[in-house]
Structures are given as C-alpha cells and as structure tokens.
Design a protein around this motif. Structure first.
Motif, PDB file in Angstrom:
ATOM      1  N   ASP A   1     -10.939  98.487 -55.648  1.00 29.62           N
ATOM      2  CA  ASP A   1     -10.676  99.053 -54.314  1.00 29.62           C
ATOM      3  C   ASP A   1     -11.855  99.872 -53.783  1.00 29.62           C
ATOM      4  O   ASP A   1     -11.827 100.344 -52.651  1.00 29.62           O
ATOM      5  CB  ASP A   1      -9.375  99.866 -54.302  1.00 29.62           C
ATOM      6  N   ARG A   2     -12.875 100.048 -54.581  1.00 33.83           N
ATOM      7  CA  ARG A   2     -14.080 100.738 -54.102  1.00 33.83           C
ATOM      8  C   ARG A   2     -15.227  99.756 -53.824  1.00 33.83           C
ATOM      9  O   ARG A   2     -16.333 100.160 -53.460  1.00 33.83           O
ATOM     10  CB  ARG A   2     -14.533 101.803 -55.102  1.00 33.83           C
ATOM     11  N   ARG A   3     -14.950  98.479 -54.012  1.00 32.62           N
ATOM     12  CA  ARG A   3     -15.969  97.455 -53.724  1.00 32.62           C
ATOM     13  C   ARG A   3     -15.788  96.982 -52.286  1.00 32.62           C
ATOM     14  O   ARG A   3     -14.678  96.942 -51.776  1.00 32.62           O
ATOM     15  CB  ARG A   3     -15.827  96.274 -54.683  1.00 32.62           C
ATOM     16  N   SER A   4     -16.892  96.635 -51.653  1.00 34.65           N
ATOM     17  CA  SER A   4     -16.802  96.200 -50.256  1.00 34.65           C
ATOM     18  C   SER A   4     -17.904  95.197 -49.969  1.00 34.65           C
ATOM     19  O   SER A   4     -18.817  95.001 -50.772  1.00 34.65           O
ATOM     20  CB  SER A   4     -16.948  97.408 -49.321  1.00 34.65           C
ATOM     21  N   GLU A   5     -17.805  94.573 -48.805  1.00 34.93           N
ATOM     22  CA  GLU A   5     -18.797  93.595 -48.372  1.00 34.93           C
ATOM     23  C   GLU A   5     -20.216  94.186 -48.401  1.00 34.93           C
ATOM     24  O   GLU A   5     -21.164  93.541 -48.822  1.00 34.93           O
ATOM     25  CB  GLU A   5     -18.430  93.164 -46.933  1.00 34.93           C
ATOM     26  N   ASP A   6     -20.356  95.457 -47.964  1.00 33.20           N
ATOM     27  CA  ASP A   6     -21.689  96.076 -47.899  1.00 33.20           C
ATOM     28  C   ASP A   6     -22.018  96.953 -49.114  1.00 33.20           C
ATOM     29  O   ASP A   6     -23.098  97.542 -49.174  1.00 33.20           O
ATOM     30  CB  ASP A   6     -21.838  96.897 -46.605  1.00 33.20           C
ATOM     31  N   GLY A   7     -21.118  97.051 -50.058  1.00 32.32           N
ATOM     32  CA  GLY A   7     -21.410  97.801 -51.289  1.00 32.32           C
ATOM     33  C   GLY A   7     -21.700  99.269 -51.063  1.00 32.32           C
ATOM     34  O   GLY A   7     -22.433  99.889 -51.851  1.00 32.32           O
ATOM     35  N   LYS A   8     -21.097  99.866 -50.037  1.00 34.18           N
ATOM     36  CA  LYS A   8     -21.503 101.234 -49.667  1.00 34.18           C
ATOM     37  C   LYS A   8     -21.128 102.290 -50.704  1.00 34.18           C
ATOM     38  O   LYS A   8     -21.668 103.404 -50.667  1.00 34.18           O
ATOM     39  CB  LYS A   8     -20.969 101.619 -48.287  1.00 34.18           C
ATOM     40  N   GLU A   9     -20.266 101.938 -51.665  1.00 33.27           N
ATOM     41  CA  GLU A   9     -19.965 102.874 -52.753  1.00 33.27           C
ATOM     42  C   GLU A   9     -21.247 103.247 -53.531  1.00 33.27           C
ATOM     43  O   GLU A   9     -21.327 104.313 -54.137  1.00 33.27           O
ATOM     44  CB  GLU A   9     -18.909 102.257 -53.684  1.00 33.27           C
ATOM     45  N   ALA A  10     -22.254 102.377 -53.463  1.00 37.18           N
ATOM     46  CA  ALA A  10     -23.538 102.669 -54.130  1.00 37.18           C
ATOM     47  C   ALA A  10     -24.182 103.936 -53.568  1.00 37.18           C
ATOM     48  O   ALA A  10     -25.015 104.562 -54.228  1.00 37.18           O
ATOM     49  CB  ALA A  10     -24.492 101.490 -53.964  1.00 37.18           C
ATOM     50  N   LEU A  11     -23.813 104.299 -52.343  1.00 41.62           N
ATOM     51  CA  LEU A  11     -24.428 105.457 -51.672  1.00 41.62           C
ATOM     52  C   LEU A  11     -23.575 106.716 -51.792  1.00 41.62           C
ATOM     53  O   LEU A  11     -23.957 107.780 -51.301  1.00 41.62           O
ATOM     54  CB  LEU A  11     -24.660 105.134 -50.190  1.00 41.62           C
ATOM     55  N   ASN A  12     -22.430 106.611 -52.442  1.00 42.78           N
ATOM     56  CA  ASN A  12     -21.518 107.749 -52.571  1.00 42.78           C
ATOM     57  C   ASN A  12     -22.046 108.707 -53.650  1.00 42.78           C
ATOM     58  O   ASN A  12     -22.172 108.316 -54.812  1.00 42.78           O
ATOM     59  CB  ASN A  12     -20.127 107.203 -52.951  1.00 42.78           C
TER      60      ASN A  12
END
Ligand code: PBG
Length: 303
Positions: free
Chosen positions: A59-70
C-alpha cells in the motif's frame, strides 16, 4: 578478510520480526530492531559495511514510487537506527533505484507504454539520494542504470553539504536472469511486467561495460560495481585494468541461491564454495564483494 565484505540486508516493517525469504534460504527480512542487531553483529565480525534494501508494503508502492522520497520510509528509519546504535563503526550503503517503491517494479518512471524514462527518473533518484544522505547514509549506490544520474546526484550532494558522502555506482549492471530471489525480497517480482533490458546491459556486450564505467567515473563516482559477480569476472578484471579504481562485485541473490541449492542437494560443500568464490573476486582485482554469505564467510575467516 572480513574487511573485504559488504553485507546486503532486507528491511521490513514491524518489531521483533525475522521472516525467512523462501528463495534465499538462510536470509531473512528483519524489522529495524533486527537490522540494528545485524549491524552490531557485523561490527563484531569486522565487516565494514552493510547494503540496505527495503521490502516496502504494497500500500506504500505507487506508479511514481514517491515513497522513496519519504524521510520516514523504511530505509531512512533503518539508516537512522543503525547510525544511532553504531555510529561510524559501520558503513551504510544505500541502494538508489525506484523498484522497491513502484507498483510496476521497474527501477524508474514509466510512460503510458511502460517505457522507462531516463531523465524524469534521474530527477527522482536525486531526491531519493538526498533523502538517504540526510538520514545518514555513508555511500549512495545507484543501481538504476539511468544515464547521467551520477553527475546529477554528485551535484545535489555537494549543494546539500553532503560532501563526504561517497557514490558507489552500479556502473556495469547486466540485464540478468540471476536477480530473481532479490525481486522476491523487495517484493517486486510479481509486479514486474516485461524486463529491464532498455536500461540494464546486454550480457553479450563487454565493451559497453567499459563505456558505462568511464562515464560514471567522469561524472564523479568514487568506486564502481560489476554485477552479477562470478559469471562477469572478465568484466571486473577488465574494469580494474582499464581504470585502476576501486571495483566491487555483487555476488547476487541467484548466485547465493545456486550455492545453497547445491548444498541442499548434497552436491557441494558450502564452506569451501563460499571461500573459493570470494577468493576468485579478490584474484580478479576486486576491492570488495557484496555477498549474502558475508556473516558466514567472516566466521569462516576466523572473525
Ligand atoms: C534493483 C536491484 C536489483 C539488485 C540490486 N538492485 C535487481 C534488479 O535490477 O532487478 C539485484 C541484487 C541481487 O540479485 O542480489 N535496482
């Protein structure tokens, strides 16, 4: 010696979690507290560096992978916890690529057709690198194979006063069939459609490896990596001879799994195979090896 080893570890959510990874027998997902215990174990064994990878919740994965910036993502929490517990007694090397965070399992941002976009991805990787450096990473290790990312990351690190953070570039990384268990470990195997051949290298091409290394060094890489390991020893030695820089090899997940499968089948002696394969990397001129057998190997070496 144990000082030649870098130990890759997979971080997962929770507290007190040790979850075995089926396709990597003997390797587990650890929650942050367990990762800290592994860091202390590494220090006691004389292993100088850990390589961290997150098993990001779906649920923290997304098309743009923005969790990488969290700044509070799993990686950053693990980096901070290790640094709080061990300080400079252990180095922390962090993987830069979006595949642990994307819903499609590619290392970069994709267009509508699923094609990985180089330049848009580089901007995201710069943000990811700064996020990891702010959390305390010692070595940024871009494994994404986008062109131009080393220069962009180096510039951003300098601007943010992270002048002593190193870059170990996955410079010669092949589109290999030997990464399967790793993709299980970061939770991307089931998600990935197609392959990574538009950005990772053709296993039949040796010359391109030298061009990739030359580019990354010119852009500011402190050291370079060749990956996978044993089947690509010819590349490691050629890079060492051509450039004389620190070269690291990644004995990847499938190589580890092959050794363990041979042991389980009664076809091989684990300890002898582990030590012989690691010596082969040193013979080929590598400064060090990333290996899932790091702790075991260090003990065999008498640590
Ligand atoms: C992805 C990445 C991979 C590995 C390290 N970083 C896999 C891939 O490119 O699909 C593989 C490591 C291993 O197999 O042990 N950015």
């Amino acid at each position: 010696t144990p000082a030649d080893l870098i130990w890759p570890l997979f971080v997962t959510e929770g507290q007190g979690v040790e979850d075995p990874i089926a396709s990597l027998p003997g390797v587990s997902w650890w929650s942050v507290d367990g990762i800290v215990s592994r860091a202390k174990e590494a220090v006691s064994l004389g292993i100088p560096c850990l390589a961290l990878f997150p098993n990001t919740q779906p649920d923290r994965r997304s098309e743009d992978g923005k969790e990488a910036l969290n700044p509070d993502n799993l990686m950053c929490r693990a980096i901070r916890a290790i640094k709080d517990a061990c300080g400079d007694d252990i180095g922390v090397l962090t993987d830069v690529a979006l595949d642990p965070y994307t819903s499609h399992g590619q290392d970069g941002l994709i267009d509508d057709a699923g094609y990985v976009l180089n330049d848009a991805t580089v901007a995201a990787l710069v943000g990811q690198s700064l996020n990891q450096a702010a959390a305390g990473a010692d070595i940024i290790a871009p494994s994404d194979m986008m062109d131009g990312r080393i220069a962009a990351i180096r510039d951003a690190l300098e601007d943010a006063a992270h002048v002593n953070v190193q870059i170990m570039s996955y410079a010669a990384k092949y589109a290999s069939a030997i990464y399967g268990p790793f993709r299980d470990a970061v939770g991307s195997r089931g998600l990935l459609k197609g392959d990574k051949k538009t950005y990772q290298m053709d296993p039949a091409n040796a010359e391109e490896a030298l061009r990739e290394v030359e580019m990354d060094l010119a852009e500011g890489a402190d050291s370079v990596m060749v990956k996978p390991g044993l089947p690509y020893l010819d590349i490691a030695i050629r890079v060492k001879q051509a450039f004389g820089v620190p070269v690291f090899a990644y004995q990847v997940s499938g190589e580890y799994a092959m050794i363990e499968a041979a042991v389980a089948a009664g076809a091989a002696d684990r300890d002898a195979m582990v030590l012989e394969t690691l010596v082969a990397f040193k013979r080929a001129g590598c400064s060090g090896v990333l290996t899932y057998h790091a702790a075991h190997a260090a003990r065999l070496m008498g640590a």
